[in-house]
Design an enzyme around this catalytic site. Structure first.
Site, PDB file in Angstrom:
ATOM      1  N   LYS A 187      34.543  12.805 -28.472  1.00 59.49           N
ATOM      2  CA  LYS A 187      34.848  14.214 -28.698  1.00 59.49           C
ATOM      3  C   LYS A 187      35.847  14.386 -29.840  1.00 59.49           C
ATOM      4  CE  LYS A 187      35.275  18.663 -28.142  1.00 59.49           C
ATOM      5  NZ  LYS A 187      35.698  19.281 -26.884  1.00 59.49           N
ATOM      6  N   LEU A 188      36.851  13.544 -29.892  1.00 62.75           N
ATOM      7  CA  LEU A 188      37.836  13.647 -30.967  1.00 62.75           C
ATOM      8  C   LEU A 188      37.199  13.334 -32.319  1.00 62.75           C
ATOM      9  CD1 LEU A 188      40.943  11.988 -29.270  1.00 62.75           C
ATOM     10  CD2 LEU A 188      40.366  14.421 -29.420  1.00 62.75           C
TER      11      LEU A 188
END
Length: 288
Positions: A167-168
């Site tokens: 996600k990052l």
């Protein structure tokens, strides 16, 4: 029974996907006014109440401190967990925080998955989010029938924390797209070109993306209703920068992008959409 903690802008849309498909949910939110009015929704008084009534428990909150409070607070989920329960954290927190949460719950006989999502409010309403999973594969298969109400594709990246890492990483690309778009428009305007025409040129070119099309109206109207807030983007870029520092990975882009979004938040635009970055650079490029 499904349990749900965190009924904010994203959480309420995802929760309604379950309710509208006939799945009863016991939910908790610190702000009572956000609780959905639905015959299949049952409000819990505390996070522990959710755990006592649920085998699958979803978390969708803003950051690691909120997630930790829900799990480990005085009336937290950990106090009411059934043996064999599965906690699925769909928030965006640090990979290390996800690993710590998993170990804490394992000691209580419960499983854990980190499954943050890529996508914003409209995909959440339509069940078109991309789900990024970390954790045990068998646990993921157990949760899959419910997860597919939120999105049609689940990518399993590996052990606990891998979903948060993914996600990052994808949010780094999102931030890069935002900054590239707004700076391109502003450079064109600084050379005397019409900003609307510059946007049209971009969207008629091979460089066009669906994301740029979505953000077009924001930039043309200079109105930044939130799909994904600048504050959350700044938070995620800071998490990525810290993760890279811990891994001793040299990468300047997350640090630089993070600074831009932090300064946008500090200017009072934190609850506006990420495309408000246009205003941040406008002050620097057009107002020399």
């Amino acid at each position: 029974m499904i349990g749900w903690a965190g009924i904010g802008s994203m959480g309420v849309r995802m929760l309604r996907r379950l309710l509208d498909n006939g799945i009863p949910v016991t939910g908790y939110n610190r702000t009572a006014g956000r609780l959905p009015a639905h015959p299949l929704f049952h409000a819990a008084h505390t996070p522990a109440d959710i755990a006592e009534k649920s085998d699958l428990i979803f978390l969708m909150v803003t950051d690691g401190s909120a997630s930790r409070a829900l799990l480990e607070g005085p009336d937290g989920i950990a106090r009411g967990l059934r043996p064999g329960s599965l906690v699925i954290n769909m928030s965006t927190i640090a990979p290390e925080e996800a690993q710590e949460e998993a170990l804490s719950l394992l000691a209580k006989g419960a499983g854990y998955l980190d499954v943050p999502v890529s996508g914003s409010l409209v995909p959440a309403e339509k069940g078109e989010l991309l789900l990024l999973a970390g954790g045990d594969g068998a646990a993921l298969e157990r949760a899959r029938p419910i997860l597919l109400h939120f999105g049609k594709k689940i990518l399993h990246f590996g052990p606990t924390g891998s979903g948060m890492k993914a996600k990052l990483v994808i949010n780094l690309l999102l931030a890069s797209h935002v900054e590239s778009l707004v700076q391109t428009v502003l450079v064109g305007e600084s050379l005397g070109l019409d900003g609307h025409q510059v946007l049209g040129m971009i969207l008629d070119s091979p460089l066009a993306t669906p994301f740029y099309q979505i953000k077009r109206a924001n930039l043309e109207k200079r109105s930044y209703d939130k799909a994904f807030s600048a504050r959350l983007m700044a938070k995620d870029l800071d998490l990525l920068s810290l993760t890279l520092l811990r891994n001793r990975t040299p990468a300047s882009l997350p640090f630089e992008l993070g600074r831009h979004f932090r300064e946008l938040v500090e200017s009072g635009r934190g609850e506006e959409d990420v495309s408000a970055l246009y205003e941040y650079f406008r002050d620097r490029i057009l107002r020399k």
